[in-house]
Design an enzyme around this catalytic site. Structure first.
Site, PDB file in Angstrom:
ATOM      1  N   LYS A   1       0.668  -1.375  -0.041  1.00 53.31           N
ATOM      2  CA  LYS A   1      -0.146  -0.202   0.146  1.00 53.31           C
ATOM      3  C   LYS A   1       0.799   1.496   0.075  1.00 53.31           C
ATOM      4  O   LYS A   1       0.770   2.429  -0.917  1.00 53.31           O
ATOM      5  CB  LYS A   1      -0.985   0.000   1.000  1.00 53.31           C
TER       6      LYS A   1
HETATM    7  C1  LIG Z   1      -4.517  -4.334   1.112  1.00 59.00           C
HETATM    8  C2  LIG Z   1      -4.150  -5.172   0.632  1.00 59.00           C
HETATM    9  C3  LIG Z   1      -4.205  -6.565  -0.004  1.00 59.00           C
HETATM   10  C4  LIG Z   1      -5.420  -6.351  -0.633  1.00 59.00           C
HETATM   11  O1  LIG Z   1      -5.635  -5.030  -1.793  1.00 59.00           O
HETATM   12  P1  LIG Z   1      -6.889  -4.752  -2.868  1.00 59.00           P
HETATM   13  O2  LIG Z   1      -6.487  -4.173  -2.636  1.00 59.00           O
HETATM   14  O3  LIG Z   1      -7.545  -5.028  -1.692  1.00 59.00           O
HETATM   15  O4  LIG Z   1      -6.817  -6.229  -4.131  1.00 59.00           O
HETATM   16  C5  LIG Z   1      -3.222  -8.241  -0.057  1.00 59.00           C
HETATM   17  N1  LIG Z   1      -2.007  -7.978   0.778  1.00 59.00           N
HETATM   18  C6  LIG Z   1      -1.886  -7.418   1.435  1.00 59.00           C
HETATM   19  C7  LIG Z   1      -1.201  -7.143   2.087  1.00 59.00           C
HETATM   20  C8  LIG Z   1      -2.534  -5.491   1.563  1.00 59.00           C
HETATM   21  O5  LIG Z   1      -2.323  -5.169   2.536  1.00 59.00           O
END
Ligand SMILES: *Cc1c(COP(=O)(O)O)cnc(C)c1O
Length: 462
Positions: A112
């Site tokens: 993220k």
């Molecule tokens: C947020 C997150 C996801 C999922 O991401 P999406 O945007 O919902 O597809 C997968 N893995 C981790 C470690 C995350 O923090």
């Protein structure tokens, strides 16, 4: 570039307004009015670019002249300069058939950061340019909160408040959020689960008077800036494989919950990047797997898994995909979403399902399969997967045919989810940045699950 709503009642608005709006005012999601189409010449040129150079080109297409190129360049350089790896998102060749796109080299060790480092700097830029204060309000199951806080801590003109479910995020996630001591950060630990946090946020944002008076802004994955930032690494990874001599399309296996990350891959494909299959990896919360295999989108029972960031039953970005599946027809999407609200499910006809299956395959990974994948990969290749990444690798193994290349997205560093790693008896060494968190004092305010309590804390903070 202008942006419009999937439900047709907002737009066209510019990029900055689209970022500030977050969720479209008509309840839909904002999408670019036209998707840029890239020629093979452009793609060939882009192969030579570094990650920040590539990000600058991609963002330029979507932002147009709204932010001067030199300002945009600075935003991009500042955002990716905080990453610990010189390539920002390197592709690791773990074995002949396993390529891992490591997206966890940012400040909070989860993918993220790729989007939220940029969004944080962008908000700060907008605040300066418009001379106005920005209050960010968000809910997190762990990773988004840590990453968003890291993206804006100490920045002038911005205050951020993050709600997390008390005691229900991983220890490292909790420490990453609550050991930040900048005055512009407020952590509220809510008695309840993630859905309670999300509901409170939704209701506070729905209070238009409150939202406007306090300049509330969102950071969740419905923000179009996040999706656009995430398209960049699909290009980057495909180019790395091409450079290593791989000819032909590349598959991507993507651990997803909100359909955000994988939707970014879908956009890259529609823009002309040669992507083969988009492999959708989920856990036992398999609403998206059921959609891809059966054509039915219907929230099911909530399961707690080893990959909590994908413990999601309502995929907030899914409407964007439906919009493209239905030929960018906002009237149809409006009607479908209205009927979803009353019926509680969406069922697509067989010819649409065929179209879905041209781009996507899907696998919902069970808890034991997740742990087994971590164990096997560690034994065979000495490479430690986090449980989200393990879901992606398990799905990649299932769907990669002979002679194809699949890139599995690694969405988090294993140190963030040691609770699962410990279960299979693997002892890992934490990176020093994470180790250091355990000695720092924590700051968080415990609140009950009511809107009024949260609102009272916000008013004190603003
Ligand atoms: C947020 C997150 C996801 C999922 O991401 P999406 O945007 O919902 O597809 C997968 N893995 C981790 C470690 C995350 O923090």
């Amino acid at each position: 570039m202008d942006y419009i709503s999937t439900r047709g009642q907002v737009g066209a608005i510019g990029f900055v307004d689209a970022v500030l709006m977050g969720l479209a005012d008509d309840g839909g999601l904002l999408v670019p009015q036209h998707l840029p189409q890239l020629s093979s010449d452009t793609l060939a040129q882009w192969q030579k670019l570094s990650y920040p150079e590539l990000a600058l080109e991609v963002f330029s297409l979507f932002i147009g002249g709204e932010i001067p190129r030199e300002d945009l360049k600075k935003l991009v350089d500042d955002s990716y300069g905080t990453f610990r790896h010189s390539e920002v998102t390197p592709v690791r060749r773990v074995s002949d058939s396993l390529h891992i796109l490591e997206l966890f080299h940012g400040p909070t060790f989860a993918f993220k950061d790729v989007a939220l480092q940029f969004l944080g700097n962008l908000y700060s830029y907008i605040s300066r340019k418009t001379n106005s204060i920005i209050h960010i309000l968000g809910a997190t199951s762990g990773d988004t909160g840590a990453s968003a806080i890291e993206g804006v801590r100490g920045k002038e003109g911005i205050r951020i408040c993050i709600l997390h479910p008390s005691g229900k995020v991983s220890k490292v996630q909790e420490l990453q959020m609550t050991t930040v001591d900048d005055a512009n950060v407020l952590n509220l630990a809510v008695e309840g689960n993630f859905d309670d946090c999300q509901r409170i946020i939704k209701e506070l944002f729905a209070d238009v008077k409150f939202k406007q008076e306090y300049h509330l802004r969102a950071i969740n994955s419905i923000n179009i800036a996040r999706i656009l930032a995430q398209t960049v690494y699909y290009f980057y990874a495909a180019f790395r494989l091409a450079k290593q001599g791989h000819a032909g399309p590349v598959n991507f296996s993507v651990p997803t919950g909100n359909f955000g990350d994988i939707f970014a891959g879908y956009l890259a494909k529609r823009m002309g990047l040669p992507i083969g299959k988009l492999i959708l990896a989920t856990n036992e919360n398999n609403i998206l797997e059921r959609f891809v295999t059966e054509g039915v989108y219907e929230p099911g029972e909530f399961h707690m898994t080893y990959s909590p960031s994908m413990d999601i039953q309502v995929a907030s970005n899914f409407e964007r995909y439906l919009y493209y599946l239905y030929g960018e027809d906002a009237a149809t999407i409006s009607a479908m979403m209205a009927s979803y609200k009353t019926e509680g499910k969406i069922v697509i006809p067989a010819e649409k399902l065929t179209e879905v299956q041209k781009d996507f395959v899907a696998h919902g990974v069970q808890n034991d399969e997740c742990l087994a994948t971590i164990g096997n990969c560690h034994d065979e290749h000495g490479y430690l997967l986090d449980p989200h990444t393990a879901c992606g690798v398990a799905a990649a193994e299932k769907f990669t045919a002979q002679g194809e290349a699949t890139v599995s997205l690694s969405t988090a560093h294993p140190a963030k989810f040691n609770e699962a790693i410990e279960l299979i008896g693997i002892e890992q060494t934490f990176p020093p940045q994470i180790e250091a968190l355990f000695d720092k004092p924590q700051r968080q305010t415990l609140v009950g699950g009511s809107n009024d309590e949260v609102k009272a804390e916000l008013l004190k903070f603003f």
